[in-house]
Design an enzyme around this catalytic site. Structure first.
Site, PDB file in Angstrom:
ATOM      1  N   HIS A   1     -10.403   2.736  -1.621  1.00 31.69           N
ATOM      2  CA  HIS A   1     -10.596   2.352  -0.222  1.00 31.69           C
ATOM      3  C   HIS A   1     -11.395   1.057  -0.224  1.00 31.69           C
ATOM      4  O   HIS A   1     -12.452   0.949   0.396  1.00 31.69           O
ATOM      5  CB  HIS A   1     -11.279   3.467   0.578  1.00 31.69           C
ATOM      6  CG  HIS A   1     -10.602   3.732   1.891  1.00 31.69           C
ATOM      7  ND1 HIS A   1     -11.270   3.890   3.076  1.00 31.69           N
ATOM      8  CD2 HIS A   1      -9.283   3.835   2.215  1.00 31.69           C
ATOM      9  CE1 HIS A   1     -10.404   4.101   4.060  1.00 31.69           C
ATOM     10  NE2 HIS A   1      -9.191   4.064   3.558  1.00 31.69           N
TER      11      HIS A   1
ATOM     12  N   HIS B   1       0.819  -1.206   0.000  1.00 34.39           N
ATOM     13  CA  HIS B   1       0.000   0.000   0.000  1.00 34.39           C
ATOM     14  C   HIS B   1       0.857   1.262   0.000  1.00 34.39           C
ATOM     15  O   HIS B   1       0.523   2.248  -0.652  1.00 34.39           O
ATOM     16  CB  HIS B   1      -0.904  -0.022   1.237  1.00 34.39           C
ATOM     17  CG  HIS B   1      -2.060   0.916   1.153  1.00 34.39           C
ATOM     18  ND1 HIS B   1      -3.122   0.711   0.299  1.00 34.39           N
ATOM     19  CD2 HIS B   1      -2.336   2.067   1.812  1.00 34.39           C
ATOM     20  CE1 HIS B   1      -3.992   1.698   0.444  1.00 34.39           C
ATOM     21  NE2 HIS B   1      -3.541   2.535   1.353  1.00 34.39           N
TER      22      HIS B   1
END
EC number: 6.3.5.3
Length: 728
Positions: A88, A42
């Site tokens: 998200h 990430h």
């Protein structure tokens, strides 16, 4: 350090050996947590970075490309647009309301951190099969939770959500996609960057207090799901849009001063990523006194403070001597603000707890020189099995037309967009429900900015390279259909598990498609995001590169609609119909298959269409325009006339009736008055674009296309009312 702790932090044996080499010793728990977060997929992009490096990122109108919080382009007369799309996905699957809300909050911070007031939001949402006996009910729960989260945060912030897309497929049953985009506007000279330089300059924490929410979020978003994933709810951040509204206004007030060197929002990995990224970009070092952190909970440890992903927080590097002035602004807005560190020239992050050194980590190996992986790739076996499948019509064309128009991938999503405030700030010209790109007015220069978000996952499953290129072209075409010039893109690359060589092959091919399309269409990549590990129980999603194209029209009053507002307008199809049924919606609905192949994109034809639309609109020849997309001209025309006040009498003249569902690229439907026909056809000839007359708009409340006939009331009912029934 015991093996269980190392494994819990998702650190491989090879990576742990690198840590020992970098530190020259064993890490403590705090250091391991920090390194684990910064080396997570990430934060580090370790699997994807090598493929992103070749993206075209420069053009005369690009002010800031990838590498900052958001991209920036020149939109004329000293004004700039600041924008980015981000995912998200994992948090929204675990806790849909909170996950989607904080996704919006995060992308808004990325934009206003650059000095821009946020003026528009878009979203791209992918859910599983809402009709599935096992998971359909849960998918409906996810839809409602995600939409509620997005609307809650955006509406409270006073940011209009003006467009988006929503798709459903069983490949998303175990992993939904929630991609949020924000665009802000500021003066070109007033852009702020995420840097921390100048030895002795103070580092200031501002915003909300730090709690234990979101702990390990970056690491969680770098892993696939299994049955235990339900226990990950504590790693989903909790958002407070009212605090973020205060934070945005405080930052915008701060940006009018000369008090700061740089600013960075605390997103994934919180204080860890913001501090390391600021110092890393500047080649600096930093001291942080963690006990000074404003805390929401008692007994918090340095480990928790460094890795918490509590929302609505920023890190500022101020000019020495201006600390009190910076703090005064944030206190005025009822926010926490405290000096918690300073810039050094050591190249190291020094972490203190009550004056005791508890962490000492070199910055560069965690930021600018984080490890890059070269994962194995192999072409997926399924491609050879699906490529020769040919679509043939098996049911009546009228039946199929009705089935398609009421399908949840095509019908109107008022149930979703009616929950979004699209008109706050009073700049919205074209919002969700009006088809194609969304448009806002820029009051400062009289221009309008058009933006479209696009991702057809089925096409990317059939051919990951061409599918990604088609997403770039389609988003740009939607922008061109408003009369604007497409200038740049932001991308959000959603793929499966990178440890699977077939997924890495899909990702590599997708990047190649984006590179090629952006280069040929002259729309560079200025910002973006990668989301991997979208996999549950070993099943990965279809490759889903979400593309947002942004363009500018110099005169906002010339913005083109997608609806026919008058009778007796001539209806034309622009571009060639090549019989593209690979990965098409008609195949999915009739045959329940995602198969076939895709033709290479003709970039010259695509650009010629964009240029023709721009010139024809500048010459005031067009009444309306819309890009041909999912469901071919049949669905494009049906939707255009559903949102119009008139009827249609249309004939396609195709030899094969199924061609009305063909999804060939580089095509648009336009409407124009009869007195402008000759001038337009001459212009089309000049640009080398074929124009086929389909018919006219009529005063009769009736829709006719070839053998398909419906009353306007029937058309409207199918298009506008189906989704409300399906989602209940």
């Amino acid at each position: 350090m015991d093996k269980e702790t190392i494994k819990a932090h998702k650190i491989s044996d090879e990576e742990y050996a690198q840590i020992l080499e970098i530190l020259g010793r064993e890490p403590n728990l705090l250091e391991l947590g920090v390194i684990s977060a910064m080396w997570s997929e990430h934060c580090s992009y370790k699997s994807s970075k090598k493929y992103l490096n070749g993206f075209p990122t420069k053009a005369p109108w690009v002010i800031q490309g990838p590498g900052e919080n958001a991209g920036v382009i020149d939109i004329g007369q000293g004004m700039a647009a600041v924008f980015k799309v981000e995912s998200h996905n994992h948090p929204s699957f675990i806790e849909p309301f909170a996950g989607a809300a904080t996704g919006v909050g995060g992308i808004l911070r990325d934009v206003f951190t650059m000095g821009a007031r946020v003026v528009a939001g878009l979203n791209s949402l992918k859910f599983g099969d809402i009709h599935d006996e096992k998971c359909g009910k849960h998918q409906k729960y996810l839809v409602k939770g995600v939409v509620n989260g997005i609307s809650h945060y955006g509406n409270c912030m006073g940011v209009p959500t003006i467009g988006g897309e929503c798709a459903f497929d069983e490949c998303f049953n175990g992993n939904i996609l929630v991609n949020a985009f924000a665009l802000g506007v500021c003066k070109s000279e007033d852009i702020f960057y995420a840097k921390a330089e100048g030895v002795g300059n103070p580092v200031i924490y501002v915003g909300s207090k730090t709690g234990r929410d979101g702990l390990g979020g970056a690491v969680m978003a770098s892993d696939s799901f299994n049955e235990e994933s339900k226990s990950l709810r504590p790693t989903v951040q909790i958002g407070d849009p009212f605090s973020e509204k205060l934070l945005m206004e405080a930052c915008l007030e701060l940006f009018k001063t000369d008090y700061i060197v740089g600013i960075q929002d605390m997103g994934a990995a919180g204080l860890t990523s913001s501090s390391f990224e600021m110092a890393g970009r500047s080649g600096s070092g930093m001291k942080l006194y963690l006990d000074k952190t404003p805390m929401r909970e008692s007994g918090m440890t340095p480990y928790e403070l460094m890795l918490s992903e509590s929302q609505e927080r920023m890190l500022i590097c101020a000019k020495k001597g201006y600390e009190d002035k910076v703090i005064e602004i944030f206190k005025k807005w009822d926010l926490d603000a405290v000096v918690m560190g300073e810039v050094t020239n050591t190249g190291k992050m020094e972490l203190f707890w009550h004056d005791e050194l508890v962490g000492l980590i070199p910055i560069e190996p965690l930021s600018e020189k984080a490890p890059i992986l070269s994962r194995p790739t192999s072409e997926p076996k399924y491609l050879s099995e699906i490529k020769n499948y040919k679509f043939e019509l098996k049911s009546s064309i009228q039946e199929l037309f009705i089935q398609m128009l009421q399908n949840e991938n095509i019908n109107n999503k008022a149930f979703i967009y009616d929950q979004f405030d699209s008109s706050v700030q009073t700049n919205t010209i074209k919002a969700d429900g009006k088809l194609g790109a969304s448009v806002i007015r820029i009051k400062e220069n009289g221009a309008s900015v058009a933006m479209a978000i696009e991702c057809n996952s089925r096409l990317n499953y059939v051919n990951p390279k061409i599918g990604a290129a088609l997403a770039v072209a389609s988003a740009g075409r939607k922008v061109a259909c408003t009369g604007a010039k497409p200038l740049a893109i932001s991308d959000c690359l959603n793929y499966g598990n990178p440890q699977n060589p077939e997924v890495m092959w899909q990702f590599a091919q997708g990047c190649e498609g984006i590179k090629e399309a952006c280069k040929e269409l002259n729309t560079p990549v200025v910002s973006g995001n990668v989301s991997l590990y979208n996999e549950t129980e070993g099943v990965s999603i279809y490759p889903s590169p979400t593309i947002v194209s942004v363009g500018v029209l110099e005169d906002a009053n010339k913005t083109l609609k997608a609806s026919f507002e008058k009778e007796n307008l001539s209806v034309y199809l622009l571009g060639e119909s090549l019989g593209e049924f690979g990965g098409s919606m008609v195949m999915k609905i009739q045959d329940k298959k995602v198969s076939g192949s895709l033709k290479e994109l003709d970039y010259k034809a695509e650009l010629a269409l964009w240029d023709l639309l721009y010139k024809a609109n500048q010459n005031s020849l067009l009444e309306c325009a819309n890009s041909v997309g999912i469901g071919g001209i049949a669905m494009t025309l049906a939707k255009m006339f559903a949102i119009s006040s008139v009827g249609a009498n249309l004939t396609s003249d195709f030899d094969d009736e199924k061609m009305i569902f063909d999804e060939s690229a580089s095509r648009a439907i336009i409407g124009l008055s009869k007195e402008n026909e000759e001038a337009f056809l001459n212009l089309a000839k000049e640009f080398g674009v074929k124009a086929y007359k389909l018919g006219v708009s009529t005063s009769q409340k009736h829709f006719k296309l070839d053998s398909i006939e419906l009353s306007k009331a029937e058309l409207d009912k199918l298009y506008f009312e189906s989704f409300k029934e399906q989602i209940q």
